[in-house]
Design a protein around this motif. Structure first.
Motif, short mmCIF file in Angstrom:
data_model
loop_
_atom_site.label_atom_id
_atom_site.label_comp_id
_atom_site.label_asym_id
_atom_site.label_seq_id
_atom_site.Cartn_x
_atom_site.Cartn_y
_atom_site.Cartn_z
N GLY A 105 -3.47 4.28 11.03
CA GLY A 105 -4.24 3.56 10.51
C GLY A 105 -3.89 1.98 9.76
O GLY A 105 -2.73 1.84 10.44
N TYR A 117 -8.95 -1.68 11.52
CA TYR A 117 -8.75 -0.39 12.39
C TYR A 117 -9.35 -0.74 13.58
O TYR A 117 -8.73 -0.18 14.52
CB TYR A 117 -9.69 0.72 11.59
CG TYR A 117 -9.04 1.60 10.67
CD1 TYR A 117 -8.30 2.72 10.99
CD2 TYR A 117 -9.36 1.52 9.16
CE1 TYR A 117 -7.73 3.43 10.14
CE2 TYR A 117 -8.78 2.26 8.28
CZ TYR A 117 -8.17 3.34 8.70
OH TYR A 117 -7.40 4.26 7.77
N THR A 165 -15.52 2.23 8.17
CA THR A 165 -14.51 2.64 9.15
C THR A 165 -15.02 3.93 9.98
O THR A 165 -14.62 3.92 11.20
CB THR A 165 -12.81 3.00 8.41
OG1 THR A 165 -12.62 1.82 7.88
CG2 THR A 165 -12.00 3.54 9.61
#
Length: 434
Positions: free
Chosen positions: A230, A257, A303
């Motif tokens: 991450g 990301y 995300t």
């Protein structure tokens, strides 16, 4: 001279044997195969690449986004997790929790080690036939040192590893390292017998992983998983002058990301078996928003939208709100904001797309999380809140009164739409007494 030559020949033979010895490829319900230089994970006879997440909840959302795997860190509620995973077409990397190798009083206590062995064997035999099980992970970030004082640790570890393979030949066994760790890889090759693959938990260092893999392939060229990846963790990020890490907005994190995966994930490496994004759920780690990809109620950040795109090639029809930044009295997180006690302040959120509607903004005022059990264990409880000091919210702004006690704090904003998505931003500040 003859003795020196013999020694060098012997040393080369030993090292060559270590380098060229193949990974333990086993055939079972799940196994790792190899054709030429290409490794492949097989499940029920079919190729299976891990499109995974670290976490144990929101599995229907994971499947809907194109994910197929989760990894756990312990065996708590493992039966329920496996059942939930199977119902949602998700495979499980089941973790066995072990004390770190440096906890020698534990590994030198034969009674405790024996109890651990029995407990792990019971878990293996209870769940080895579950259709959701993908593999076992024996230890998370436990470290593999060299010196002889750790012999009892290695004895216990190898004993457990041998037991898992004996009781369950149908599933591979891995362990999770912190980053790409040459020292651990050396000692795994020399001191551990039977690991099927190595896994890594890697964040900011992901940018250097392919380089490290290439440079060290002369010694270790086996298959690997990434069990956590991450954005930069709080330990890798910019800090204020008082030591509070600066957190980016969820919009910027989603872009990070995306770029991390596209540019640095070693997807073309023939040894790569897949990766698990961190963290599929909601958790407190310095803040309650740093790694949380979902709310406790299941709301999704941008995300999550990004991972759906990476896993399926398609963006969702509706995406999370997009933020530019938060300002506190016209200043940003990196401006080392100092406030006087019990004084009126104004925070505001700037949206990237003002046409998105309707949106709801929730504000929170919390103490900075400076509590840790130790250097390696962050606090998991949200710090004390001061929401009673939030006075008036209007539009994208809120007026609040700064706390009366000197110290570090943060103000948070969560922007939610009516389709189950949210965005977050926060700004640290320090109250200085007069």
């Amino acid at each position: 001279m003859f003795k020196k030559i013999c020694f060098h020949v012997a040393l080369i033979a030993v090292l060559t044997g270590c380098v060229s010895s193949p990974a333990p490829l086993r055939k079972g319900r799940v196994y790792i195969g190899k054709e030429g230089k290409q490794y492949m994970l097989y499940r029920e006879g079919r190729p299976f690449q891990v499109r995974g997440a670290a976490g144990i909840e929101n599995l229907a959302a994971l499947h809907a986004a194109g994910g197929n795997t989760i990894r756990t860190w312990d065996t708590l509620h493992l039966g329920r997790i496996l059942d939930d995973a199977y119902a949602n077409h998700i495979a499980v990397i089941a973790g066995f929790p072990m004390p770190v190798s440096s906890f020698l009083p534990y590994y030198n206590d034969t009674a405790k080690v024996a109890a651990q062995y029995t407990a792990f064997r019971n878990v293996v035999n209870r769940y080895k036939s579950h259709p959701a099980l993908l593999m076992w992970c024996l230890g998370n970030e436990i470290d593999f040192p060299y010196t002889p004082r750790y012999n009892h640790f290695y004895k216990a570890y190898n004993h457990l590893l041998e037991m898992i393979h004996r009781e369950d030949p149908d599933h591979p066994v891995t362990t999770a390292l912190i980053n790409f760790n040459k020292r651990c890889l050396y000692n795994i090759r020399f001191k551990v017998t039977g690991l099927d693959l190595v896994s890594m938990n890697i964040f900011g260092e992901l940018r250097h992983l392919q380089r490290d893999l290439d440079k060290f392939s002369w010694f270790w060229d086996g298959p690997f998983l990434i069990t956590e990846w991450g954005i930069n963790g709080p330990w890798e990020s910019e800090q204020t002058t008082w030591g509070a890490p600066v957190e980016n907005t969820s919009t910027w994190k989603a872009e990070q990301y995306l770029q991390l995966y596209r540019r640095y994930m070693p997807v073309k490496d023939p040894r790569f078996l897949g990766a698990c994004v961190f963290y599929w759920g909601n958790k407190q780690e310095v803040t309650h928003t740093w790694f949380s990809l979902l709310t406790k109620e299941g709301g999704a950040t941008e995300t999550v939208n990004t991972m759906q795109y990476l896993w399926t090639g398609q963006w969702p029809a509706h995406r999370a709100p997009a933020l530019k930044y938060m300002l506190l009295n016209g200043k940003g997180s990196r401006d080392n904001i100092l406030l006087t006690p019990n004084s009126l302040q104004t925070a505001e959120i700037l949206l990237a797309d003002t046409s998105t509607a309707p949106l709801q903004i929730t504000w929170e005022l919390l103490a900075e999380d400076w509590h840790t059990k130790n250097r390696d264990e962050p606090n998991t409880q949200q710090p004390v809140g001061f929401n009673s000091l939030l006075l008036k919210a209007q539009g994208n702004k809120v007026t609040f009164r700064s706390p009366g006690k000197e110290g570090p704090y943060r103000i948070f904003a969560t922007v939610s739409d009516n389709k189950g998505h949210f965005a977050t931003a926060n700004t640290p500040f320090y109250v200085v007494s007069q």
